[in-house]
Motif scaffolding. Structure first.
Motif, PDB file in Angstrom:
ATOM      1  N   THR A  56       9.767  -2.931  -6.953  1.00  0.00           N
ATOM      2  CA  THR A  56       8.362  -2.908  -6.547  1.00  0.00           C
ATOM      3  C   THR A  56       7.853  -1.518  -6.218  1.00  0.00           C
ATOM      4  OG1 THR A  56       8.897  -3.202  -4.204  1.00  0.00           O
ATOM      5  CG2 THR A  56       8.636  -5.198  -5.534  1.00  0.00           C
ATOM      6  N   GLY A  57       8.753  -0.557  -5.967  1.00  0.00           N
ATOM      7  CA  GLY A  57       8.334   0.674  -5.333  1.00  0.00           C
ATOM      8  C   GLY A  57       8.190   0.472  -3.843  1.00  0.00           C
ATOM      9  N   HIS A  58       7.579   1.429  -3.166  1.00  0.00           N
ATOM     10  CA  HIS A  58       7.562   1.431  -1.696  1.00  0.00           C
ATOM     11  C   HIS A  58       6.364   0.708  -1.104  1.00  0.00           C
ATOM     12  CE1 HIS A  58      10.975   4.248  -1.091  1.00  0.00           C
ATOM     13  NE2 HIS A  58      10.680   4.562  -2.324  1.00  0.00           N
ATOM     14  N   ALA A  59       5.645  -0.042  -1.906  1.00  0.00           N
ATOM     15  CA  ALA A  59       4.560  -0.883  -1.398  1.00  0.00           C
ATOM     16  C   ALA A  59       4.461  -2.118  -2.273  1.00  0.00           C
ATOM     17  CB  ALA A  59       3.236  -0.123  -1.396  1.00  0.00           C
ATOM     18  N   ALA A  60       4.039  -3.225  -1.682  1.00  0.00           N
ATOM     19  CA  ALA A  60       3.946  -4.474  -2.442  1.00  0.00           C
ATOM     20  C   ALA A  60       2.751  -5.273  -1.970  1.00  0.00           C
ATOM     21  CB  ALA A  60       5.232  -5.290  -2.293  1.00  0.00           C
ATOM     22  N   LEU A  61       1.949  -5.748  -2.928  1.00  0.00           N
ATOM     23  CA  LEU A  61       0.840  -6.645  -2.637  1.00  0.00           C
ATOM     24  C   LEU A  61       1.385  -8.070  -2.684  1.00  0.00           C
ATOM     25  CD1 LEU A  61      -2.260  -6.651  -2.143  1.00  0.00           C
ATOM     26  CD2 LEU A  61      -2.515  -7.096  -4.591  1.00  0.00           C
ATOM     27  N   ASN A 374      13.814  -5.173   1.092  1.00  0.00           N
ATOM     28  CA  ASN A 374      15.198  -4.698   1.169  1.00  0.00           C
ATOM     29  C   ASN A 374      15.388  -3.488   2.080  1.00  0.00           C
ATOM     30  OD1 ASN A 374      14.069  -2.676  -0.390  1.00  0.00           O
ATOM     31  ND2 ASN A 374      15.670  -2.664  -1.938  1.00  0.00           N
ATOM     32  N   ASN A 375      14.321  -3.046   2.750  1.00  0.00           N
ATOM     33  CA  ASN A 375      14.453  -1.955   3.713  1.00  0.00           C
ATOM     34  C   ASN A 375      13.241  -1.982   4.645  1.00  0.00           C
ATOM     35  OD1 ASN A 375      15.487   0.344   5.025  1.00  0.00           O
ATOM     36  ND2 ASN A 375      16.040   1.346   3.104  1.00  0.00           N
ATOM     37  N   ASN A 376      13.119  -0.978   5.481  1.00  0.00           N
ATOM     38  CA  ASN A 376      12.075  -0.960   6.502  1.00  0.00           C
ATOM     39  C   ASN A 376      10.680  -1.142   5.927  1.00  0.00           C
ATOM     40  OD1 ASN A 376      14.096  -0.317   8.335  1.00  0.00           O
ATOM     41  ND2 ASN A 376      13.714   1.877   8.206  1.00  0.00           N
ATOM     42  N   ALA A 377       9.869  -1.954   6.592  1.00  0.00           N
ATOM     43  CA  ALA A 377       8.436  -2.062   6.305  1.00  0.00           C
ATOM     44  C   ALA A 377       7.694  -1.441   7.476  1.00  0.00           C
ATOM     45  CB  ALA A 377       8.035  -3.516   6.113  1.00  0.00           C
ATOM     46  N   TYR A 378       6.889  -0.404   7.206  1.00  0.00           N
ATOM     47  CA  TYR A 378       6.245   0.346   8.279  1.00  0.00           C
ATOM     48  C   TYR A 378       4.802  -0.071   8.521  1.00  0.00           C
ATOM     49  CZ  TYR A 378      10.218   3.541   7.969  1.00  0.00           C
ATOM     50  OH  TYR A 378      11.473   4.072   7.972  1.00  0.00           O
ATOM     51  N   THR A 379       4.170  -0.698   7.541  1.00  0.00           N
ATOM     52  CA  THR A 379       2.762  -1.022   7.698  1.00  0.00           C
ATOM     53  C   THR A 379       2.423  -2.281   6.916  1.00  0.00           C
ATOM     54  OG1 THR A 379       0.503  -0.166   7.434  1.00  0.00           O
ATOM     55  CG2 THR A 379       2.097   0.468   5.750  1.00  0.00           C
ATOM     56  N   GLY A 384      -7.853 -10.373   3.589  1.00  0.00           N
ATOM     57  CA  GLY A 384      -8.225 -11.780   3.716  1.00  0.00           C
ATOM     58  C   GLY A 384      -7.647 -12.654   2.632  1.00  0.00           C
ATOM     59  N   LEU A 385      -7.278 -12.049   1.491  1.00  0.00           N
ATOM     60  CA  LEU A 385      -6.700 -12.805   0.376  1.00  0.00           C
ATOM     61  C   LEU A 385      -5.236 -12.460   0.144  1.00  0.00           C
ATOM     62  CD1 LEU A 385      -9.623 -12.470  -2.206  1.00  0.00           C
ATOM     63  CD2 LEU A 385      -9.083 -14.446  -0.769  1.00  0.00           C
ATOM     64  N   HIS A 386      -4.901 -11.212   0.409  1.00  0.00           N
ATOM     65  CA  HIS A 386      -3.538 -10.739   0.191  1.00  0.00           C
ATOM     66  C   HIS A 386      -3.102  -9.900   1.388  1.00  0.00           C
ATOM     67  CE1 HIS A 386      -5.308 -11.227  -3.869  1.00  0.00           C
ATOM     68  NE2 HIS A 386      -4.114 -11.697  -4.182  1.00  0.00           N
ATOM     69  N   PHE A 387      -1.800  -9.682   1.438  1.00  0.00           N
ATOM     70  CA  PHE A 387      -1.238  -8.720   2.364  1.00  0.00           C
ATOM     71  C   PHE A 387      -0.648  -7.577   1.548  1.00  0.00           C
ATOM     72  CE2 PHE A 387      -1.191 -12.715   4.600  1.00  0.00           C
ATOM     73  CZ  PHE A 387      -1.738 -12.365   5.818  1.00  0.00           C
ATOM     74  N   TYR A 388      -0.911  -6.360   2.012  1.00  0.00           N
ATOM     75  CA  TYR A 388      -0.349  -5.193   1.341  1.00  0.00           C
ATOM     76  C   TYR A 388       0.569  -4.517   2.344  1.00  0.00           C
ATOM     77  CZ  TYR A 388      -0.416  -1.547  -2.272  1.00  0.00           C
ATOM     78  OH  TYR A 388      -0.069  -0.685  -3.298  1.00  0.00           O
ATOM     79  N   ALA A 389       1.857  -4.451   2.006  1.00  0.00           N
ATOM     80  CA  ALA A 389       2.862  -3.895   2.907  1.00  0.00           C
ATOM     81  C   ALA A 389       3.478  -2.659   2.284  1.00  0.00           C
ATOM     82  CB  ALA A 389       3.945  -4.926   3.204  1.00  0.00           C
ATOM     83  N   GLY A 390       3.851  -1.704   3.129  1.00  0.00           N
ATOM     84  CA  GLY A 390       4.495  -0.487   2.648  1.00  0.00           C
ATOM     85  C   GLY A 390       5.561  -0.035   3.604  1.00  0.00           C
ATOM     86  N   GLY A 391       6.446   0.850   3.114  1.00  0.00           N
ATOM     87  CA  GLY A 391       7.512   1.365   3.962  1.00  0.00           C
ATOM     88  C   GLY A 391       8.548   2.113   3.165  1.00  0.00           C
ATOM     89  N   ASP A 392       9.800   1.973   3.597  1.00  0.00           N
ATOM     90  CA  ASP A 392      10.945   2.560   2.899  1.00  0.00           C
ATOM     91  C   ASP A 392      11.527   1.614   1.856  1.00  0.00           C
ATOM     92  OD1 ASP A 392      11.244   5.102   3.820  1.00  0.00           O
ATOM     93  OD2 ASP A 392      12.549   4.583   5.476  1.00  0.00           O
ATOM     94  N   PHE A 393      11.082   0.375   1.853  1.00  0.00           N
ATOM     95  CA  PHE A 393      11.679  -0.597   0.942  1.00  0.00           C
ATOM     96  C   PHE A 393      11.337  -0.252  -0.508  1.00  0.00           C
ATOM     97  CE2 PHE A 393       7.558  -2.533   2.110  1.00  0.00           C
ATOM     98  CZ  PHE A 393       7.011  -2.794   0.862  1.00  0.00           C
ATOM     99  N   THR A 394      12.146  -0.756  -1.414  1.00  0.00           N
ATOM    100  CA  THR A 394      11.896  -0.568  -2.846  1.00  0.00           C
ATOM    101  C   THR A 394      11.842  -1.902  -3.584  1.00  0.00           C
ATOM    102  OG1 THR A 394      14.276  -0.265  -3.196  1.00  0.00           O
ATOM    103  CG2 THR A 394      12.933   1.720  -2.960  1.00  0.00           C
ATOM    104  N   SER A 395      12.038  -2.995  -2.843  1.00  0.00           N
ATOM    105  CA  SER A 395      12.019  -4.313  -3.472  1.00  0.00           C
ATOM    106  C   SER A 395      11.632  -5.365  -2.452  1.00  0.00           C
ATOM    107  CB  SER A 395      13.405  -4.652  -4.061  1.00  0.00           C
ATOM    108  OG  SER A 395      13.397  -5.916  -4.690  1.00  0.00           O
TER     109      SER A 395
END
Length: 888
Positions: A56-61, A374-379, A384-395
């Motif tokens: 996914t890279g370091h962010a996932a919708l 698979n690793n830290n999520a920082y934000t 309202g429709l989706h959540f967008y998360a980011g961090g150190d994770f890659t999947s």
């Protein structure tokens, strides 16, 4: 000119260009991949990982109901620390990264509603973005940067959302900004600064959203760790961190102050350890961190408090971490009665959920929203429709696979095959319908299997093959019905066998074949390979029987004795590849086969002598070697090959030993294994980036395919100081379609300026005139060389400086560090004004200098905040002299 090009053709001054493509469909792992074995349409992976998932890279919708990620969002190749919705279906994303998808863009991006990166918004901050907030159609950004959108702005900046332009807002905090919030015309900055908005403000400031000036809001705190989180609700700012006092009043990790004055309120709950994040909604204050107690009652890592009374909700969600350490929550958001969490944890309310989770606000019970990062999520943020998360994770949407997994070669996805090992894997081999595996395990599923076993390739269940090794096996090879093993063991297959053994493939018993090794404590046999009538072993050892054999030996398959073949490397060997009559060897040595060779060598199979082939790898070691289509791939822990920067991976011509232009590189080492597969190359190791792509520990990439084109020369020359003549020469344009000339101003970002059709002949010379340009410019050019099938590669980047004209005025040294030297001959004694300007004409330094008749050498102390090109302008006696210089 033709004679020169003929010489260039003979010398082959430039390497063949190469293509590289990451196959993004392949799943990745959360930890190191040590071994890879393709078999049929399945790729088996072994190593230290425990989960496998999509790249996914370091962010996932994420879907707000299922938690499934959206594959259409761009892959971000570095840490993501801040996300905010743009209000129009898109997102602003900040962090510390350099690519989003295939677009080179640093640390701050805008993703549009159509899920593409906004190419019109490229502020390119020079350091990380840690905080984002949208307020009144303005995007406010905070972090560690000193330059953004080409302007010196320190750690806080703002952009008009409608135009994307940088505004004049400039509160100038004197150190990092870690968090931001907006309220009633003010932007609240939190960080480790001492001044902001032109006033002393220790760690927390309220600055005007338009002018950037600080208002009268001010607080004091007593801890160097201090306040690390804030959230505003009504007229109150709720604070969390690691402190014991605010404004002189006792407050343990939690407190609140008036949003207008900074005066401490009566709200005074307590936590027994760090509060990492604070979030407010509908009369509640949600806190997350590394605490165990809140108001003296058990609340592990997460709690909800009444915003007026500070009373804590009775439920205890029990956020637990890894390795018996409590978890931590870094970011939260609510939708309805559900609280969504991002952090570093492995379970919440008894539900296994890694780093992303959701709980019911009223009960603390976990929901079935389980993205499994698979690793830290920082934000985490929502539109309202989706959540967008980011961090150190890659999947995200990962699946548990304990140290061993199988990936479908067509889809790239992990298969249902899931043996349950309780320890890491070193060695892998396929024998018929079974997988032979060696490692640090004691059980496989319900079966006791210590360090060496066979697993059914259909069921994932351990077979009856159980040699019972005492010690470790690092390498496995199979010949017919014999399984050869190497490691640091003393007993295997029911017999005393030291470090090397041959086992029956049916019952696992040791065969009579024995190898007499020097059994010192430092002896390690790390690899074994069977080839025809011989067995190669390598690692760190001194002898085989009575024969001195340093680190590498060839054994007879009948007797186990060392043959006469003796390359005698002077350091450990970590990789070996046999091809025809050639033996490629990698390791950590400086001499092998009677010749000086650094870490890699080509040996003659008959004599053991080193060939002239000499890539000269410089670093710690080479631990993996593969050969495909005339190219040798070397991986390990190193920084250069052939005198050229190569980070842990190099592609080398199998005949000449020249290092090719293919240069993906990884951000971490080592590369443990390289395996050709069909027309691609598989890499396994310890990395989270391959070339500029985000990909963790396992990568399948296009081979370093040589395009027929050979670039012989590429150069640029300034003519009359205002036009640039570009020239390039090629040969062997078998499939070349065209050349795209690209120009840039920083050596990183380029714009297409012209397409030139290829002639398609054996030898060609091309020219193109670009211009006109102002004096003082530094320009960067490169060629994109495109094949008829659409594959392409880039030339080296060339630089040209269009000089200023300035008589008798010299800057030294150039580049300038913290001190500028000025050399000028003056016709008289006089005063002169010295100005330092950036490339936009903004004055960043000015002072008077005293000149005396004749030569003058003057040294001036400068504080230039951002490296780059500047102009020194000297104004004297009716003249204005200019000289460019680089600052770094």
């Amino acid at each position: 000119m033709k004679k020169l090009y003929a010489v260039l053709l003979l010398l082959t001054l430039f390497s063949f260009p190469f293509c590289q493509t990451l196959d993004k469909k392949f799943y990745i792992t959360d930890n190191e991949v040590v071994n890879v074995v393709p078999h049929g349409n399945t790729i088996y992976l072994g190593g230290r990982f425990t989960v496998v998932g999509p790249n996914t890279g370091h962010a996932a919708l994420l879907d707000n109901t299922t938690g499934v990620w959206d594959e259409n969002m761009p892959n971000i190749n570095g840490e993501v620390d801040a996300i905010v919705a743009d209000g129009s279906g898109g997102w602003y994303v900040g962090g510390y990264f350099s690519y989003a998808g295939d677009i080179n863009i640093n640390n701050l991006i805008h993703i549009k509603a159509d899920k593409t990166v906004d190419n019109n918004f490229k502020p390119q901050p020079d350091q990380a973005i840690d905080a984002l907030v949208v307020y009144n159609n303005i995007l406010y950004a905070g972090g560690k940067f000193n330059n953004i959108a080409g302007q010196p702005k320190h750690r806080a900046a703002a952009f008009n959302i409608s135009t994307g332009n940088l505004t004049s807002w400039n509160p100038e905090p004197d150190n990092w900004v870690t968090s931001m919030a907006a309220h009633n015309g003010f932007i609240y900055l939190l960080g480790n600064f001492g001044n902001a908005g032109g006033q002393p403000r220790p760690g927390l400031a309220a600055v005007d959203a338009v002018t950037g000036n600080a208002n009268n809001f001010v607080i004091t705190q007593n801890s160097s760790s201090g306040i690390s989180a804030m959230a505003i609700l009504g007229d109150t700012i709720y604070l969390g961190g690691n402190f014991t006092m605010i404004n002189g009043q006792p407050r343990n990790e939690l407190g609140a102050v008036d949003v207008n004055t900074g005066v401490t309120t009566s709200w005074a709950p307590t936590a027994d350890n760090l509060v990492s994040t604070v979030y407010t909604n509908e009369g509640k204050v949600f806190i997350g961190g590394a605490f165990d107690l809140v108001n003296g009652t058990p609340h592990l890592g997460l709690a909800v408090l009444d915003a007026v009374t500070g009373v804590v909700s009775p439920w205890n969600a029990q956020v637990t971490g890894y390795n018996a350490v409590s978890g931590n929550v870094y970011s939260m958001v609510t939708v309805g009665d559900t609280l969504y969490l991002a952090g570093h944890f492995k379970s919440v309310s008894g539900q296994a959920c890694t780093n992303l989770a959701a709980i019911d606000i009223n009960t603390g019970a976990a929901t079935n929203w389980l993205p499994q990062a698979n690793n830290n999520a920082y934000t985490i943020a929502t539109d309202g429709l989706h959540f967008y998360a980011g961090g150190d994770f890659t999947s995200v949407n990962t699946q548990a696979r304990s140290y061993l997994a199988a990936v479908d070669a067509t889809t790239g996805k992990v298969t249902p095959w899931a043996p349950q090992l309780d320890g890491s894997v070193h060695g892998l081999a396929v024998k018929g319908d079974t997988i032979i595996v060696a490692g640090e395990f004691f059980t496989i599923g319900d079966s006791s299997r210590k360090w060496l076993a066979s697993i059914d390739s259909a069921t994932g269940i351990a077979t009856g093959w159980n040699p019972g090794v005492f010690g470790r096996v690092y390498s496995i090879d199979i010949s017919g019905n014999t399984v050869y093993v190497a490691g640091t063991f003393s007993h295997v297959g029911g017999a005393d066998k030291y470090d090397v053994a041959a086992l029956d493939g049916d019952d696992g018993t040791a065969k009579a074949w024995s190898v007499d090794l020097n059994q010192s404590l430092n002896t390690v046999i790390s690899g074994i390979k069977v080839y025809k009538k011989n067995v190669y072993i390598w690692g760190g050892f001194l002898s085989v029987g009575n024969a001195t054999r340093n680190n590498l030996a060839e054994l007879d398959t009948a007797t186990g004795k060392a043959t006469a073949w003796n390359p005698a490397p002077n350091g450990p060997v970590k990789a070996l590849l046999v091809s025809g009559s050639n033996v490629y060897v990698g390791g950590s040595f400086t001499n092998i086969g009677g010749q000086p060779r650094n870490d890699i060598a080509l040996l003659d199979m008959a004599t053991g002598n080193a060939a002239d082939w000499n890539p000269n790898i410089s670093g710690s070691y080479v631990s993996a070697i593969a050969l495909l289509n005339g190219t040798v791939y070397a991986g390990g822990t190193f920084g250069s090959a052939g005198g050229i920067t190569r980070n842990n991976i190099a592609a080398i011509d199998a005949v000449s030993g020249n290092v090719t232009g293919w240069n993906p590189g990884t951000n971490y080492s080592p590369i443990d294994v390289i395996v050709p597969f069909q027309s691609k190359i598989i890499f396994g190791g310890n990395f989270t980036r391959f070339a500029y792509y985000s990909v963790s520990n396992f990568a399948v990439v296009g081979a370093a395919i040589t395009l027929p084109l050979q670039l012989l020369d590429f150069s640029a020359a300034s003519q009359n100081n205002n036009v640039i003549k570009l020239s390039w020469a090629t040969s062997n344009e078998v499939n070349t379609d065209h050349f795209t000339l690209q120009r840039g101003g920083d050596g990183i970002n380029f714009t297409d300026i012209a397409d030139v059709t290829a002639n398609g002949k054996g030898f060609n010379v091309y020219t193109y005139t670009d211009g006109a340009f102002k004096t003082g410019n530094i320009l960067y050019y490169r060629l994109k060389m495109v094949d008829k099938d659409g594959s392409f590669t880039y030339s080296k980047t060339i630089t040209i400086n269009i000089p200023f004209t300035a008589q008798g005025f010299v800057i030294y040294p150039n580049p300038v560090h913290d001190r500028l030297g000025l050399n000028i001959t003056s016709p008289s004694t006089q005063k002169a004004a010295l100005l330092i300007l950036d490339m936009n004409g903004k004055i960043i330094h000015q002072q008077f200098v005293q000149l005396y008749i004749g030569p003058n050498n003057i040294s001036i102390l400068l504080n230039i905040p951002v490296p780059g090109l500047y102009i020194a302008e000297l104004r004297l006696a009716g003249k204005k002299l200019s000289c460019p210089f680089l600052a770094n």
